[in-house]
Write a protein that holds these residues in place. Structure first.
Motif, short mmCIF file in Angstrom:
data_model
loop_
_atom_site.label_atom_id
_atom_site.label_comp_id
_atom_site.label_asym_id
_atom_site.label_seq_id
_atom_site.Cartn_x
_atom_site.Cartn_y
_atom_site.Cartn_z
N GLU A 1 0.82 -1.21 0.00
CA GLU A 1 0.00 0.00 0.00
C GLU A 1 0.85 1.26 0.00
O GLU A 1 0.41 2.33 0.42
CB GLU A 1 -0.98 -0.04 1.17
N VAL A 2 2.06 1.15 -0.53
CA VAL A 2 2.99 2.27 -0.59
C VAL A 2 2.46 3.36 -1.53
O VAL A 2 2.57 4.54 -1.26
CB VAL A 2 4.38 1.79 -1.06
N PHE A 3 1.84 2.93 -2.64
CA PHE A 3 1.36 3.88 -3.65
C PHE A 3 -0.16 4.03 -3.67
O PHE A 3 -0.69 4.82 -4.42
CB PHE A 3 1.83 3.47 -5.04
N GLY A 4 -0.86 3.23 -2.87
CA GLY A 4 -2.31 3.32 -2.84
C GLY A 4 -2.90 2.22 -1.98
O GLY A 4 -2.28 1.18 -1.77
N ALA A 5 -4.10 2.46 -1.51
CA ALA A 5 -4.78 1.50 -0.64
C ALA A 5 -5.19 0.25 -1.41
O ALA A 5 -5.43 0.29 -2.62
CB ALA A 5 -6.02 2.15 -0.03
N ASN A 6 -5.26 -0.84 -0.69
CA ASN A 6 -5.74 -2.13 -1.21
C ASN A 6 -4.93 -2.68 -2.37
O ASN A 6 -5.48 -3.36 -3.24
CB ASN A 6 -7.23 -2.04 -1.59
N GLN A 7 -3.65 -2.41 -2.40
CA GLN A 7 -2.79 -2.97 -3.44
C GLN A 7 -1.94 -4.08 -2.85
O GLN A 7 -1.68 -4.12 -1.66
CB GLN A 7 -1.89 -1.88 -4.03
N LEU B 1 12.52 -0.53 -9.64
CA LEU B 1 11.76 -0.10 -10.81
C LEU B 1 11.30 -1.29 -11.65
O LEU B 1 10.13 -1.36 -12.05
CB LEU B 1 12.59 0.85 -11.67
N ASN B 2 12.20 -2.22 -11.90
CA ASN B 2 11.85 -3.39 -12.71
C ASN B 2 10.89 -4.32 -11.98
O ASN B 2 9.92 -4.81 -12.57
CB ASN B 2 13.11 -4.14 -13.15
N PHE C 1 6.81 4.11 -12.20
CA PHE C 1 7.21 3.81 -10.83
C PHE C 1 8.34 4.71 -10.35
O PHE C 1 8.46 4.96 -9.15
CB PHE C 1 7.52 2.32 -10.68
N ALA C 2 9.15 5.26 -11.27
CA ALA C 2 10.16 6.25 -10.86
C ALA C 2 9.46 7.48 -10.29
O ALA C 2 9.88 8.01 -9.26
CB ALA C 2 11.03 6.63 -12.06
N GLU C 3 8.39 7.89 -10.94
CA GLU C 3 7.62 9.04 -10.44
C GLU C 3 6.98 8.73 -9.09
O GLU C 3 6.99 9.57 -8.18
CB GLU C 3 6.55 9.43 -11.47
N LYS C 4 6.43 7.52 -8.95
CA LYS C 4 5.79 7.15 -7.68
C LYS C 4 6.82 7.04 -6.56
O LYS C 4 6.56 7.46 -5.43
CB LYS C 4 5.01 5.83 -7.85
N ILE C 5 7.99 6.50 -6.86
CA ILE C 5 9.05 6.41 -5.85
C ILE C 5 9.54 7.80 -5.46
O ILE C 5 9.74 8.08 -4.28
CB ILE C 5 10.22 5.51 -6.34
N ASP C 6 9.73 8.68 -6.45
CA ASP C 6 10.13 10.05 -6.15
C ASP C 6 9.17 10.69 -5.16
O ASP C 6 9.60 11.29 -4.16
CB ASP C 6 10.16 10.91 -7.43
N LYS C 7 7.89 10.56 -5.42
CA LYS C 7 6.88 11.16 -4.54
C LYS C 7 6.95 10.53 -3.14
O LYS C 7 6.90 11.23 -2.12
CB LYS C 7 5.49 10.97 -5.13
N TYR C 8 7.09 9.21 -3.09
CA TYR C 8 7.17 8.49 -1.82
C TYR C 8 8.37 8.98 -1.00
O TYR C 8 8.27 9.22 0.20
CB TYR C 8 7.25 6.98 -2.08
#
Length: 122
Positions: A8-14, A49-50, A68-75
């Protein structure tokens, strides 16, 4: 049923999971075997990333390393650490059973013990 890890790092229920085909895709993307990747202990940015592109594609129709690079940057900007992500990925790889049932059972046992211990301390 596929063994998965809540992610759930990038969103709920993942959740993230790896099966043989996904592991083969990760090996191809990394240019190394899963055994080499895990035993090296190198779970850096390229690995994350991979692995996210492969292991979370059921949640993202346009999964790509760039996404995922963008999502990791935000995280990371929000105070997260790359290790938080890498640990969940490695856990999902282990739960795939690629290293044998004994390791999978041991990992699940450790998780249950940690949950029980956490519940006692509350």
């Amino acid at each position: 049923m596929k063994k998965s890890v809540p992610f759930e790092v990038f969103g709920a229920n993942q959740f993230i999971y790896f099966d043989i085909m996904r592991l083969a895709q990760l090996e191809q993307a990394m240019g190394r075997s899963i055994y080499q990747i895990i035993s090296s202990g190198e779970a850096g940015i390229n690995f994350c990333l991979n692995a996210l592109t492969v292991g979370l594609r059921h949640h993202y129709s346009k999964a790509s390393p760039q996404l995922f690079a963008e999502k990791i940057d935000k995280y990371l900007e929000e105070g997260g650490e790359l290790d938080d992500i890498a640990v969940l990925i490695v856990k999902a790889i282990i739960l795939s059973g690629i290293f044998g049932k004994g390791i999978t059972d041991e990992e699940e046992g450790e998780e249950k013990n940690a949950l029980a211990t956490a519940g006692q301390s509350e």
